[in-house]
Design an enzyme around this catalytic site. Sequence first.
Site, PDB file in Angstrom:
ATOM      1  N   GLY A 126       0.925  -1.229   0.042  1.00 35.89           N
ATOM      2  CA  GLY A 126       0.126  -0.231  -0.107  1.00 35.89           C
ATOM      3  C   GLY A 126       0.620   1.232  -0.073  1.00 35.89           C
ATOM      4  O   GLY A 126       1.768   1.287   0.461  1.00 35.89           O
ATOM      5  N   LYS A 153       8.092   0.528   5.387  1.00 32.68           N
ATOM      6  CA  LYS A 153       7.200   1.576   5.279  1.00 32.68           C
ATOM      7  C   LYS A 153       5.573   1.307   5.207  1.00 32.68           C
ATOM      8  O   LYS A 153       5.205  -0.020   5.130  1.00 32.68           O
ATOM      9  CB  LYS A 153       7.176   1.685   3.644  1.00 32.68           C
ATOM     10  N   THR A 154       4.637   1.944   5.984  1.00 37.88           N
ATOM     11  CA  THR A 154       3.418   1.316   6.106  1.00 37.88           C
ATOM     12  C   THR A 154       2.460   2.276   7.096  1.00 37.88           C
ATOM     13  O   THR A 154       2.889   2.599   7.923  1.00 37.88           O
ATOM     14  CB  THR A 154       3.104   0.476   6.547  1.00 37.88           C
ATOM     15  N   ARG A 204       0.562  -5.416  -5.104  1.00 38.51           N
ATOM     16  CA  ARG A 204       1.345  -6.518  -3.391  1.00 38.51           C
ATOM     17  C   ARG A 204       1.967  -7.992  -4.231  1.00 38.51           C
ATOM     18  O   ARG A 204       1.396  -9.145  -3.737  1.00 38.51           O
ATOM     19  CB  ARG A 204       0.039  -6.476  -2.833  1.00 38.51           C
ATOM     20  N   ASP A 240       5.595  -7.684   5.437  1.00 34.34           N
ATOM     21  CA  ASP A 240       5.286  -8.822   5.104  1.00 34.34           C
ATOM     22  C   ASP A 240       6.671  -9.142   3.770  1.00 34.34           C
ATOM     23  O   ASP A 240       7.438 -10.073   3.545  1.00 34.34           O
ATOM     24  CB  ASP A 240       3.482  -9.381   4.264  1.00 34.34           C
ATOM     25  N   ASP A 265       0.274   1.954   7.998  1.00 35.04           N
ATOM     26  CA  ASP A 265      -0.329   1.255   9.159  1.00 35.04           C
ATOM     27  C   ASP A 265       0.102   1.282  10.666  1.00 35.04           C
ATOM     28  O   ASP A 265      -0.459   1.241  11.568  1.00 35.04           O
ATOM     29  CB  ASP A 265      -0.624   0.142   9.011  1.00 35.04           C
TER      30      ASP A 265
HETATM   31  P1  FBP Z   1       1.129  -1.972   3.089  1.00 35.65           P
HETATM   32  O1  FBP Z   1       0.324  -2.872   5.062  1.00 35.65           O
HETATM   33  O2  FBP Z   1       0.837  -2.631   2.244  1.00 35.65           O
HETATM   34  O3  FBP Z   1       1.535  -0.583   3.945  1.00 35.65           O
HETATM   35  O4  FBP Z   1      -0.443  -1.616   3.457  1.00 35.65           O
HETATM   36  C1  FBP Z   1      -1.513  -0.633   4.204  1.00 35.65           C
HETATM   37  C2  FBP Z   1      -2.655  -0.854   4.101  1.00 35.65           C
HETATM   38  O5  FBP Z   1      -3.292   0.503   3.452  1.00 35.65           O
HETATM   39  C3  FBP Z   1      -3.790  -0.590   5.057  1.00 35.65           C
HETATM   40  O6  FBP Z   1      -3.964   0.213   6.026  1.00 35.65           O
HETATM   41  C4  FBP Z   1      -5.248  -0.860   4.223  1.00 35.65           C
HETATM   42  O7  FBP Z   1      -5.404  -2.689   4.997  1.00 35.65           O
HETATM   43  C5  FBP Z   1      -4.553  -2.036   2.604  1.00 35.65           C
HETATM   44  O8  FBP Z   1      -3.422  -1.447   2.726  1.00 35.65           O
HETATM   45  C6  FBP Z   1      -5.350  -1.944   1.860  1.00 35.65           C
HETATM   46  O9  FBP Z   1      -4.614  -2.466   0.698  1.00 35.65           O
HETATM   47  P2  FBP Z   1      -5.505  -1.876  -0.832  1.00 35.65           P
HETATM   48  O10 FBP Z   1      -4.362  -1.020  -1.780  1.00 35.65           O
HETATM   49  O11 FBP Z   1      -4.866  -2.869  -1.204  1.00 35.65           O
HETATM   50  O12 FBP Z   1      -6.848  -1.445  -1.433  1.00 35.65           O
END
Ligand code: FBP
Length: 551
Positions: A80, A201-202, A144, A175, A204
């Site tokens: 993400g 990165k994230t 991803r 991951d 979250d």
């Molecule tokens: P990452 O863990 O890859 O940084 O992504 C986080 C996130 O933004 C989460 O908060 C959310 O649940 C998810 O990505 C949403 O995924 P997508 O971008 O595939 O809709």
Amino acid sequence: MKPMSKSPLQIARSTYQPKLPAALKGNVVLKEGATTQSVADQNEIKELFPNTYGMPLISFEPGETKENPIVGVGVILSGGQAPGGHNVISGLYDGLKVLNTANKLYGFLGGPSGLVDHQYVELTKEIVDEYRNTGGFDIIGSGRTKLEEEEQYEKGALICKKLGINAIVVIGGDDSNTNACVLAEYYSQKKTGIQVIGCPKTIDGDLKNEMIETSFGFDTACKVYSELIGNIQRDANSAKKYWHFIRLMGRSASHITLECALQSQPNICIVSEEVEAKNMTLNDVVETIVKVVVHRAKHGLNFGTILIPEGLIEFIPAMKNLISELNDLLAHNEDFNALNGDEEKREYVKGMLSTESCEIYRSLPKGIAKQLTLDRDPHGNVQVSLIETEKLLIEMVGKRLAQLKAEKKYNGKFSAINHFFGYEGRCAIPSNFDADYTYSLGYTASLLISEGKTGYMSSVLNLTAPAAEWIAGGVPITMMMNMEKRHGKMKPVIQKALVLLDGAPFKFFASQREDWADEKSSYVYPGPVQYYGPSEVCDQPTRTLLLEKGY
Ligand code: FBP
């Protein structure tokens, strides 16, 4: 390349020079610290990572000039989006050019699949300059795809050989960095000479530990959501007619929701980790909300704000079992995929679940039940961003209030509005904190590469101090690992950091929440991210980080 149309702020930001730790401003020398071990399951992790286990911590200090051989580097944005990704790349690019002007940087396109499918672009000064201090991952795109097959590693090695790439930098979450570590180990074992370095990165905020104080993007995303929550609170306090149910991204961990609560002081904030620890049911969560709604209604206040973490549903024990059964049931299930109508799918699922899970599944509104059976992510998990828990809670709270009204125990008016904040913040222009932090992470990655390191994550510490005092270095990724069950098998993975109920941020929140819930309210309206102005307005880290560091 076609130049982008830019706003005045974007034009101003393109000339912003991110701050670097003072130690990185000239020549550096690498200092090795203590050797490391994994957070748990040491024997298993050591056996799986014989070449990258137990390496020492690294820090960089001012040093003498030295000759640096030419290197080629490939960079991947994984998962993400998070504000600051472009600055990791510009810091990496600048660091490489300082080391040797002949160094080259390639970007693999569309995430890890770019490495496997040989889709890449050479990142020139012209391209990098265009993206300095901007949000988004559009410079090379993200994806991803999981890197976990030998065939993928071999294809990656082929393109690296062809382009003269000695090192790959993976910018990703837990991951992606786990996969980066497996790749580093594989390339070491095969003596390919290809190094792999990770960057945390994230949005979250769940990739953090003793040596990684925060993942990048969390700061900006939380500031953007907190601005929006503050604006909603001011609207609620003005109009006095709606309860706003606001779900916030963050996947499993509630860090984003908690940080936004600390910044905006809503009436209610649900923390998934607490729900799980207290073994709460969905009805218990509903009762928590109802209690506050009823109390405020007694004071004539039929409005308020409620923050709900995206992953809540997975932390309610009974729901967790249901989701886990659904994950197993729906993994590569051709029979289910072949069914056409929603009703057919619903009947099929009902027939396959255990009695307890089936009961819960049946009790859910059909829309939510359907959302639970939507496509899984590449790791086989339910995509919590697609489950509208806030709508489920509105429905359940509304029903309960109607009951209370019939029993003459509630005499208010309940009008609710639902919101989901996630994508609104993931590509925002990085805050000064994220712009500086990410640039430093990228710059540090270039130094780890020049020192021949592999299996390390770029790390920048002491983040509550001014940037000049930050400490740059590297942490062996194996240090963050433990063994966890994934798809029925034990796997080495980076340990995810959930909200700690005995941690300072949660404890502070718990000490305040009753005051925030009552008839007086204590809303804070944080306002938009500020990029120019006094340091106490523009350069503040998150409340989470400050509280964790004892401020
Ligand atoms: P990452 O863990 O890859 O940084 O992504 C986080 C996130 O933004 C989460 O908060 C959310 O649940 C998810 O990505 C949403 O995924 P997508 O971008 O595939 O809709």
